[in-house]
Design an enzyme around this catalytic site. Sequence first.
Site, short mmCIF file in Angstrom:
data_model
loop_
_atom_site.label_atom_id
_atom_site.label_comp_id
_atom_site.label_asym_id
_atom_site.label_seq_id
_atom_site.Cartn_x
_atom_site.Cartn_y
_atom_site.Cartn_z
N LYS A 135 0.87 -1.19 0.00
CA LYS A 135 0.00 0.00 0.00
C LYS A 135 0.89 1.23 0.00
O LYS A 135 1.68 1.44 0.92
CB LYS A 135 -0.90 0.00 1.24
CG LYS A 135 -1.65 1.33 1.46
CD LYS A 135 -2.57 1.30 2.69
CE LYS A 135 -3.16 2.70 2.97
NZ LYS A 135 -4.02 2.74 4.18
N ASP B 212 -2.38 10.34 3.54
CA ASP B 212 -3.79 9.98 3.73
C ASP B 212 -4.50 11.02 4.60
O ASP B 212 -4.43 10.97 5.82
CB ASP B 212 -3.88 8.59 4.38
CG ASP B 212 -5.33 8.14 4.56
OD1 ASP B 212 -6.23 8.78 3.98
OD2 ASP B 212 -5.54 7.14 5.28
N LYS C 116 -9.92 13.23 7.96
CA LYS C 116 -9.47 12.81 9.28
C LYS C 116 -9.40 14.01 10.22
O LYS C 116 -9.22 15.14 9.76
CB LYS C 116 -8.04 12.23 9.17
CG LYS C 116 -7.95 10.85 8.57
CD LYS C 116 -6.51 10.36 8.60
CE LYS C 116 -6.41 8.97 8.00
NZ LYS C 116 -7.08 7.94 8.77
N ASP D 62 1.72 6.41 5.57
CA ASP D 62 0.73 5.48 5.03
C ASP D 62 1.22 4.77 3.76
O ASP D 62 0.48 4.02 3.13
CB ASP D 62 -0.58 6.23 4.76
CG ASP D 62 -1.80 5.34 4.93
OD1 ASP D 62 -1.67 4.27 5.56
OD2 ASP D 62 -2.88 5.71 4.42
N ASP E 299 -12.02 7.42 3.65
CA ASP E 299 -10.82 7.17 4.46
C ASP E 299 -10.44 5.68 4.46
O ASP E 299 -9.36 5.33 4.90
CB ASP E 299 -11.04 7.67 5.89
CG ASP E 299 -9.75 7.83 6.66
OD1 ASP E 299 -8.67 7.76 6.04
OD2 ASP E 299 -9.82 8.04 7.89
N GLU F 182 -9.31 3.92 2.12
CA GLU F 182 -8.80 4.01 0.75
C GLU F 182 -7.76 2.95 0.42
O GLU F 182 -7.56 2.62 -0.74
CB GLU F 182 -8.21 5.41 0.51
CG GLU F 182 -6.75 5.61 0.96
CD GLU F 182 -6.55 5.46 2.46
OE1 GLU F 182 -7.53 5.60 3.21
OE2 GLU F 182 -5.42 5.17 2.89
N ARG G 299 -7.68 -0.26 0.94
CA ARG G 299 -8.27 -1.45 0.30
C ARG G 299 -8.68 -1.14 -1.14
O ARG G 299 -8.73 -2.04 -1.97
CB ARG G 299 -9.44 -1.95 1.15
CG ARG G 299 -10.55 -0.98 1.32
CD ARG G 299 -11.47 -1.29 2.50
NE ARG G 299 -10.92 -0.85 3.79
CZ ARG G 299 -11.52 -1.05 4.96
NH1 ARG G 299 -12.68 -1.68 5.03
NH2 ARG G 299 -10.96 -0.62 6.07
N1 BES Z 1 -4.15 4.63 6.91
C1 BES Z 1 -5.32 4.45 7.69
C2 BES Z 1 -5.12 3.47 8.83
C3 BES Z 1 -4.31 3.98 9.98
C4 BES Z 1 -4.81 4.92 10.85
C5 BES Z 1 -3.06 3.46 10.20
C6 BES Z 1 -4.06 5.36 11.90
C7 BES Z 1 -2.30 3.89 11.28
C8 BES Z 1 -2.80 4.85 12.12
C9 BES Z 1 -6.44 3.92 6.81
O1 BES Z 1 -6.47 4.38 5.51
C10 BES Z 1 -7.71 4.35 7.45
O2 BES Z 1 -7.95 5.52 7.50
N2 BES Z 1 -8.49 3.39 7.92
C11 BES Z 1 -9.72 3.67 8.57
C12 BES Z 1 -10.74 2.67 8.09
C13 BES Z 1 -12.15 3.02 8.50
C14 BES Z 1 -12.63 4.26 7.80
C15 BES Z 1 -13.03 1.85 8.17
C16 BES Z 1 -9.50 3.52 10.08
O3 BES Z 1 -8.75 2.63 10.49
O4 BES Z 1 -10.04 4.33 10.83
ZN ZN Z 2 -4.67 4.95 4.73
MN MN Z 3 -7.48 6.23 5.33
#
Ligand code: BES
Ligand code: ZN
Ligand code: MN
Length: 506
Positions: free
Chosen positions: A269, A274, A281, A292, A351, A353, A355
């Site tokens: 990834k 992000d 966020k 990210d 967010d 993204e 996947r």
């Molecule tokens: N890159 C983030 C995941 C992340 C967040 C990694 C904080 C490390 C620290 C990912 O893209 C994301 O935002 N995931 C969301 C998914 C949700 C919207 C289903 C998450 O984990 O909040």
């Molecule tokens: Zn992300």
């Molecule tokens: Mn995200």
Amino acid sequence: MEFPVKTGNPAKIETACLVIPVFKEAELLPTAARLDDASEKLIGQLLERGDFDAKLGNVQLIPFAPGLGTERLLLVGLGERDKCQEAGFRKALDAALGALAGLPVDDCVMAFTEVPLAERDVAWKARMVAEATHRTLYRFDEFKSEKAPTPRLERVTLLVSEDGDAAAAGEGARIGDAVGEGIDYTRTLGNLPANVCTPRYLADQAEALGQASGGALEVEILDEEALEALGANTLLSVGRGSAEPSRLIVMKYQGAEDPDEAPHVLIGKGITFDTGGISLKPGEAMDEMKFDMCGAASVFGTVKATLAIRPSINLVAIVAAAENMPDGRATKPGDIIKTLKGLSVEVLNTDAEGRLVLCDALTYAERFEPASVVDIATLTGAAIIALGHHASGLLSNDDDLALDLLEAGETAWDRAWHLPLWDEYQEQLDSNFADLANIGGRPAGTITAACFLSRFADTFPWAHLDIAGTAWASGKQKGASGRPVGLLTQYLLDREADASVETEAS
Ligand code: BES
Ligand code: ZN
Ligand code: MN
């Protein structure tokens, strides 16, 4: 950095610093005992008088060593003998090398391969010395006007007690050096700010690796036009709001004798920043979303290590690179996108993204008819809640592959933990308007993210590593860790070993 191997009388070894591990309240290890005999019990006396406490991670420099060939001695505490395991061994190494980095020495000799560790051989210990050297000497001060003085250390010699161990120590150090360099590279790519490290910057890195490989690494970059023509709409949908164009980066390494041997595929990834997109966020610690792309960075690091080690396997490394930004053209919650595979996805949260870029990369991987596919991603905050910062999350559609990865993680001491990917979780991705939704609600966020990916991984053995908790550290020590390059490189080396066993059997 050089890691030569030496045997012989430790009292006669000429070096700027001889590094000696010592247990608390236990007999001296063989090298320390021989030095003691040659130096009127220099070490024994220090311990007896209580001048050195061999607590785990304690170090003591002895600046003169009369009667010995070395200019200095560095004693390193290992703690209690029956409690010394892998983590302690690594901690002691870090302490020793941290101390050496601050000394005016360019070479040292380390007697760490004789530390007894259950089920760890000389090669493993030598590998850990080389990795620890890279880890502790790593600096990222490209953007500081005033740089801390660079450590002078250039050569770490491994002292082994028996001639027969020299070859194993040399091979371990060779692997550790390659992995260490891969980890350094991964850390730097991760630490670079997002205004430098863009999808195009990552593509340039792949080109540079290809150039430097002398033909061993073939590189192909798919730009937005090529991705459009291919139908990788979901990958493209993530970068729609960004001024930085997306890229799919493909690197091929052919090490197997048979060029048609099914390759192992790694997919990273590579979200170079992000923001969350329109599902923006919160501001706190958002700077850390430059990390990210650490999954992609770990793929680059593993490719680098592979090019140094040259195992006889075939490898395809894929990086899905995009920047996730809010904008007038950005994907909106509720938008429906057609994936490369043909399934439609309702983007309920922009967010989620990672996947979305990975699903098209997984479909792209089908064309290589892979022996296995492993994706690596900072995919969910929920992985941090579940596992904290020590274990990467592992999910797979193939239990043998999962075991191989768990084992590689144990060997490399870069561990993962297996989470379930049961069918029962899949319905959390049901959508009223499309084939599937890109989020599955709050429960088991790491698992439903993997469930999403699994829909695009139904034609090959596949595993997913969620490295959200392990790829970087926050706070005062903020910075990329270089994980899981150790695990991934070991996984590939183990596949080479498997293949040679099969050839012998046939
Ligand atoms: N890159 C983030 C995941 C992340 C967040 C990694 C904080 C490390 C620290 C990912 O893209 C994301 O935002 N995931 C969301 C998914 C949700 C919207 C289903 C998450 O984990 O909040
Ligand atoms: Zn992300
Ligand atoms: Mn995200």
